[in-house]
Enzyme design. Structure first.
Site, short mmCIF file in Angstrom:
data_model
loop_
_atom_site.label_atom_id
_atom_site.label_comp_id
_atom_site.label_asym_id
_atom_site.label_seq_id
_atom_site.Cartn_x
_atom_site.Cartn_y
_atom_site.Cartn_z
N CYS A 6 48.44 69.83 23.12
CA CYS A 6 48.58 68.87 22.02
C CYS A 6 48.65 67.46 22.60
CB CYS A 6 49.84 69.22 21.24
SG CYS A 6 50.53 67.89 20.29
N GLN A 51 59.63 53.03 10.58
CA GLN A 51 59.86 53.60 11.91
C GLN A 51 60.13 55.10 11.81
OE1 GLN A 51 59.50 52.00 14.70
NE2 GLN A 51 59.67 49.83 14.19
N GLU A 106 53.55 40.16 6.13
CA GLU A 106 53.01 41.51 6.38
C GLU A 106 51.65 41.63 5.69
OE1 GLU A 106 53.65 44.65 7.79
OE2 GLU A 106 51.98 45.36 6.58
N CYS A 124 55.48 47.86 20.74
CA CYS A 124 55.31 49.30 21.00
C CYS A 124 54.29 49.52 22.11
CB CYS A 124 54.94 50.05 19.73
SG CYS A 124 53.60 49.30 18.83
N TYR A 130 54.92 40.51 10.88
CA TYR A 130 54.56 41.94 10.89
C TYR A 130 55.79 42.71 10.39
CZ TYR A 130 51.14 40.15 14.36
OH TYR A 130 50.18 39.43 15.02
N CYS A 149 53.19 65.18 22.65
CA CYS A 149 54.32 65.09 23.59
C CYS A 149 53.82 65.13 25.02
CB CYS A 149 55.29 66.22 23.35
SG CYS A 149 56.15 66.10 21.80
N1 SAH Z 1 58.91 45.43 11.66
C1 SAH Z 1 58.51 46.55 10.83
C2 SAH Z 1 57.04 46.92 10.96
C3 SAH Z 1 56.45 47.00 12.33
S1 SAH Z 1 54.91 47.86 12.45
C4 SAH Z 1 59.41 47.73 11.06
O1 SAH Z 1 60.20 47.77 12.01
O2 SAH Z 1 59.37 48.66 10.25
C5 SAH Z 1 53.73 46.60 12.40
C6 SAH Z 1 53.40 46.12 11.00
O3 SAH Z 1 52.41 45.08 11.13
C7 SAH Z 1 52.79 47.16 10.06
O4 SAH Z 1 53.53 47.16 8.85
C8 SAH Z 1 51.36 46.64 9.81
O5 SAH Z 1 50.91 46.91 8.50
C9 SAH Z 1 51.51 45.15 10.03
N2 SAH Z 1 50.33 44.37 10.42
C10 SAH Z 1 49.26 44.76 11.15
N3 SAH Z 1 48.44 43.73 11.39
C11 SAH Z 1 49.00 42.63 10.78
C12 SAH Z 1 48.62 41.26 10.68
N4 SAH Z 1 47.51 40.80 11.25
N5 SAH Z 1 49.44 40.41 10.02
C13 SAH Z 1 50.59 40.88 9.45
N6 SAH Z 1 50.99 42.16 9.51
C14 SAH Z 1 50.20 43.03 10.17
#
Ligand code: SAH
Length: 470
Positions: A79, A294, A349, A425, A323, A82
């Site tokens: 897989c 998350q 976002e 990440c 984001y 993991c």
């Molecule tokens: N901080 C949040 C989300 C992080 S994940 C948390 O901890 O839950 C990254 C996020 O960025 C996602 O929701 C994705 O939809 C968004 N994203 C991706 N490209 C983007 C862009 N160009 N501008 C704004 N948001 C974006």
């Protein structure tokens, strides 16, 4: 190099690559060996030779690493998920910490002697400090559905970098009730002869089973992703799923395109609520199927606490959360005492459903000092600054793996915040962006990795940057 394809040789594994693969050298030539750990001596067969490096298959571990362990999951090696189950948890944590350090030094050019590099936050305990196991943590599953050779519906994983389904129904990193729910849906398909998706012909119906669960609220959401418009026997499915503890939302998502993207643009509510709720650090959140959330709730709490610590809020600040997803970090920070008294948060976002969730979440928690804007951060932030939103004391960014858009980084530098908190990440793109910010006057002060994905190779990192005084 004196070796050729199919040759076997004994290799000392010196290091591990970004996905946890072992790296050794033969005649000064790097060989990548999946499943081998740093410090081991292994026997391998050469599979592929390229100009600068090659790939070899692990045949036997002749001298195992003290960190070698037997994977819990029978399909761990096949897989793609993991990649580190053959390593004990202490080994996984030090591998991840080293990966972060190496990227910051090699790609980011960061002088780690000047940085407070705090120990990685592992999943040995939960958010309340109670002992936890780094298993069964995922709050979300999206399993592909296909047919086996007898035509029965099966679910499992695509083998790494492929569309070959490896049947599996007991994912060890998944919350057990999620696995059980998926099995019940497969039984339903079998009972009512609901066809699974056939990718090659782009025919058949059920493509994915998507399940999400709120860790603190225990609310469950099921979303069936179909290649069509109509699900036969939907009422029987609803009757069965309603019996599962916490079932709150049952949806159909239509995805009729030939694409690797799991969810299509259109979601229909079959039963219950269109969202589920969860809480993080006392803040309540509503989550739609299309919104990012998350996947490791125990570690998320530690991640956001680290963001809070690095932001070091005193009150009165304007904090940007770029984001922002459903506004989790924004509202977590906005609800803290210093900002609650005075100060505000601006979240940006790109996914409209997530921004709708974020606005609803602010109302749900009676938080009035947070504003949310939908669009690409690289466009929205520069537009907002042109409209007079120029105050920025702390800017938090949490981009997807590809990192921040370079246009956004330039805008951030122009806004000249005192602090930038970068949540990442992917340590490689993080280091690239940190280097650019470094050239523009931002110094890395603090770094802390958080293990959001035990048993897998990915690692989350929080970096605190400070504007150099002029
Ligand atoms: N901080 C949040 C989300 C992080 S994940 C948390 O901890 O839950 C990254 C996020 O960025 C996602 O929701 C994705 O939809 C968004 N994203 C991706 N490209 C983007 C862009 N160009 N501008 C704004 N948001 C974006």
């Amino acid at each position: 190099m004196n070796y050729k394809k199919n040759d076997t040789l004994i290799l000392k594994i010196e290091d591990m690559g970004k996905d946890g693969e072992g790296i050794g050298h033969a005649d000064g030539y790097a060989l990548f060996v999946k499943g081998a750990l740093a410090g081991e001596t292994v026997r391998v067969r050469i599979m592929k030779i390229k100009k600068q490096y090659g790939f070899a298959r692990l045949l036997e571990v002749t001298e195992p690493s003290p960190h070698r362990t037997t994977p819990l999951c029978p399909v761990a090696a096949a897989c793609g998920g993991c990649t580190l189950q053959h390593m004990d948890y202490a080994g996984q944590l030090s591998f991840k910490e080293k990966k972060v350090r190496d990227c910051l030094v090699r790609i980011g050019g960061v002088d780690m002697d000047k940085v407070e590099f705090m120990p990685i936050l592992g999943m040995e305990t939960d958010d309340a400090g109670v002992a936890a196991e780094p298993w069964h943590y995922r709050n979300k599953a999206q399993f592909p559905v296909r047919s086996d050779e007898q035509g029965n519906p099966v679910t499992g994983f695509f083998a790494g970098h492929s569309h070959r389904l490896i049947p599996a129904d007991d994912c060890r990193i998944q919350y057990p009730l999620i696995n059980k729910t998926v099995s019940l849906i497969i039984n339903f398909m079998q009972t009512y002869s609901i066809p699974a998706y056939r990718e090659a012909e782009h025919k058949g119906l059920v493509r994915h089973i998507y399940v999400r669960r709120g860790y603190h609220t225990k609310q469950m959401m099921v979303c069936l992703v179909i290649n069509g418009t109509f699900l036969p026997h939907a009422s029987e499915l609803i009757e069965m799923l309603k019996e599962i503890e916490g079932m709150t939302s049952i949806c159909l998502n239509r995805n009729t395109s030939r694409t690797n993207v799991v969810l299509g643009p259109e979601t229909e509510l079959l039963w219950g609520s269109p969202v589920i709720e969860d809480t993080i650090g006392g803040v309540k959140y509503q989550i739609s199927p299309l919104s990012f959330y998350q996947v490791n709730p125990i570690q998320t709490e530690k991640l956001y606490q680290t963001v809070l610590q690095f932001a070091d809020l005193q009150g009165g600040e304007t904090v940007w959360d770029l984001y922002c997803g459903i506004g989790t970090i924004s509202l977590f920070l906005a609800s803290q005492t210093p900002l609650k008294k005075s100060g505000r948060v601006i979240g940006v976002e790109i996914v409209p459903e997530a921004i709708e969730n974020a606005k609803a979440n602010a109302r749900l928690n009676a938080i009035t000092n947070a504003d949310f804007y939908c669009g690409a951060a690289e466009d929205v932030v520069s537009n907002l600054t042109k409209q007079g939103e120029t105050k920025a004391d702390v800017i938090v960014v949490d981009p997807p793996r590809k990192g921040c858009d370079v246009k956004l980084l330039h805008t951030i530098v122009q806004m000249s915040p005192e602090k930038i908190v970068y949540v990442s990440c992917d340590p490689a793109t993080l280091a690239r962006d940190v280097k650019m910010l470094g050239a523009e006057g931002y110094e890395v002060k603090k770094v802390r990795a958080v293990d959001m994905f035990p048993q897998g190779g990915h690692v989350e990192t929080v970096v605190g940057l400070q504007r150099k005084s002029m």
